[in-house]
Design an enzyme around this catalytic site. Structure first.
Site, short mmCIF file in Angstrom:
data_model
loop_
_atom_site.label_atom_id
_atom_site.label_comp_id
_atom_site.label_asym_id
_atom_site.label_seq_id
_atom_site.Cartn_x
_atom_site.Cartn_y
_atom_site.Cartn_z
N ASP A 129 57.23 73.18 24.02
CA ASP A 129 57.85 71.74 23.38
C ASP A 129 57.44 71.44 22.07
O ASP A 129 56.99 70.47 21.64
CB ASP A 129 57.38 70.73 24.37
CG ASP A 129 58.27 69.44 24.22
OD1 ASP A 129 59.62 69.56 24.03
OD2 ASP A 129 57.85 68.55 24.65
N LYS A 143 44.07 60.15 25.22
CA LYS A 143 45.39 60.04 25.97
C LYS A 143 45.35 59.38 27.31
O LYS A 143 44.20 60.01 27.79
CB LYS A 143 46.11 61.45 25.98
CG LYS A 143 47.33 61.43 26.59
CD LYS A 143 48.11 62.91 26.46
CE LYS A 143 49.21 62.92 27.12
NZ LYS A 143 49.98 64.23 26.74
#
Length: 509
Positions: A290, A155
């Site tokens: 989330d 990432k």
């Protein structure tokens, strides 16, 4: 604060909101007064042509925020967790933000890896793919380690994203000050506090070391949870702008056709998603904030795999117990006890009537329990509960709002897998087990043991406290010093007794 920059940026923002039809939606949500509405419309209307058109297939608010760029997309995502600020209708709209943007080039990604890790990509990885996912803050590449051949996910933050966010946050503060100055009625929504909260969330996500730490803590907490996985962080290949973790294959949690084709039991998966979330929130006080379908995969063996740990929720043990007692009371339909818990926790002012509050809670709970299993909603109950507590003067608690919002998302994920799932039947064993362990005689003994251990740490400080008290007594400037010294001796004696008792209690356990 750069005034001209902020003014220009806000004019373009307003022009985009006006052009996409989001202006009216936003002003209604924030209860903007007529004076400020008139000022905004007068300033913005001639500049509509400066606004971005956005995707006409999206609802107005997400359409505008997506067109305005990463900071605005993230701002919309954060606001979607705050229905207390923007209202339920706009919060629902903002949840549909796809958080997808065009990726940056693979050459830029490799340059970022070189800057952060100090080694060329080719020396670390035998393969490094094109972006497999691109979001508002970062994008992900699949790679294979050169020395072992293991697959990993890399990432990488977008180049220049920190500077872009700082500029936009600067403009948000400027807008918040203008709103508070021109619309006193909006001050109850605390625009400046909202922007400050947003800044804290985003700045945390712009340091991938913090996300790596969150993932590691979450993995440690859930290591013994059957059927649940968190990818391991590769710390030697992770820095502030680059995070590397194990690559885990799986089916998207929202792809029911693929789940069926793989022979997986969607009803069991739905129950496990909900029970895992409740376990993390109640048992650990640390939960994925989330937990939507895009951040969940299902492994070939049926394991639920979680990703993206930028937003995590944390609630202290006392709040967990209150939350569990509230849920447990509703499960048993004991509305009087639910009301008493709210008063005991100080959530509702003491001058209100417990009986009246219990009656209001019954009016919320009974219609829901009378529904068919497919329509029983814990998320709806929590939403109604917040409405009732607001009427009785309960102040907003941010940690409970994130918990409520995540509960809504998790319930949505579970129901997408099994629309007939009875939420309360699935939740009951988790809540009941937590209540049994955290409330009652056994829990009281554990609390006493922890308290004793904490108090026992003060034992080594007693000689110093005694010496300081004696010095004060032997050198009294006036009467106040004497009283202070005597008070300190009294507290020292009390502390000695408490610490001595603490050691005894600790020894018993």
């Amino acid at each position: 604060m750069r005034g001209p920059h902020n003014i220009i940026r806000l004019i373009r923002t307003g022009a985009t909101l006006e052009r996409t039809g989001a202006m009216a939606v936003v002003m209604d949500a924030f209860d903007v007064g007529p004076l400020l509405r008139g000022v905004i419309r007068t300033v913005v209307w001639p500049f509509q042509w400066l606004g971005y058109a956005g995707d006409p297939m999206m609802p107005p608010a997400p359409r505008a925020l997506t067109a305005l760029g990463p900071a605005y997309i993230k701002f919309g995502q954060v606001l979607s967790t705050r229905p207390d600020v923007v209202g339920d209708e706009l919060a629902v709209q903002l949840r549909v933000l796809q958080d997808k943007l065009p990726p940056f080039s693979i050459a830029e990604a490799k340059a970022e890896v070189l800057r952060e890790l100090g080694v060329p990509v080719e020396q670390i990885f035998s393969s490094f793919s094109e972006p497999v996912a691109a979001a508002s803050l970062a994008q992900v590449h699949k790679a294979h380690l050169a020395d072992t051949g293991e697959a990993v996910a890399v990432k990488i933050l977008r180049p220049g994203i920190e500077r872009a966010f700082r500029q936009d946050i600067d403009a948000f503060y400027f807008a918040a000050r203008v709103i508070e100055a021109l619309s006193p009625s909006s001050r109850r929504l605390r625009p400046m506090e909202v922007v400050t909260h947003f800044e804290g969330v985003v700045m945390g996500e712009l340091d991938l070391r913090l996300e790596s730490a969150a993932a590691a803590e979450f993995k440690a907490n859930t290591a013994k949870d059957a059927g649940f996985q968190v990818p391991s962080i590769r710390w030697d290949l992770s820095r502030r702008r680059v995070m590397t973790l194990d690559w885990v294959e799986g089916i998207g949690a929202g792809d029911n056709a693929a789940l069926d084709a793989a022979g997986l039991d969607r009803s069991a998966l739905a129950a496990r998603v909900l029970q895992l979330f409740l376990s993390h929130a109640l048992r650990d006080g640390y939960f994925h904030g989330d937990m939507h379908q895009g951040n969940l995969k299902i492994g070939a063996n049926g394991d639920i795999i979680a990703f993206d740990f930028g937003i995590m929720g944390r609630i202290d043990e006392y709040t967990r117990r209150v939350y569990a007692e509230i849920l447990f009371g509703f499960i048993r339909r004991d509305y009087q006890r639910v009301a008493e818990v709210h008063f005991e926790a100080g959530y509702v002012p003491a001058d209100r009537s417990v009986d009246d509050f219990a009656r209001a809670l019954r009016a919320v709970g009974e219609p829901i329990f009378g529904m068919d299993a497919s329509r029983i909603s814990m998320a709806r109950l929590l939403s109604y509960l917040f409405e009732v507590t607001e009427r009785f003067g309960m102040e907003t608690r941010t940690e409970l709002i994130l918990l409520q919002r995540t509960m809504v998302v998790v319930e949505g994920v579970a129901r997408s897998m099994d629309p007939r799932m009875n939420i309360w039947q699935v939740a009951q064993p988790i809540v009941t087990d937590y209540v049994a362990k955290s409330i009652g005689p056994k829990a009281l003994l554990n609390d006493l043991r922890r308290t004793a251990l904490v108090l026992a740490r003060f034992g080594p400080q007693l000689p110093r406290l005694a010496e300081e008290a004696l010095i004060r007594l032997n050198n009294p400037p006036p009467q106040q010093r004497l009283r202070d010294g005597r008070d300190q001796l009294a507290w020292m004696a009390f502390g000695g007794a408490v610490v001595g008792g603490a050691w005894v209690i600790a020894a018993l356990f």
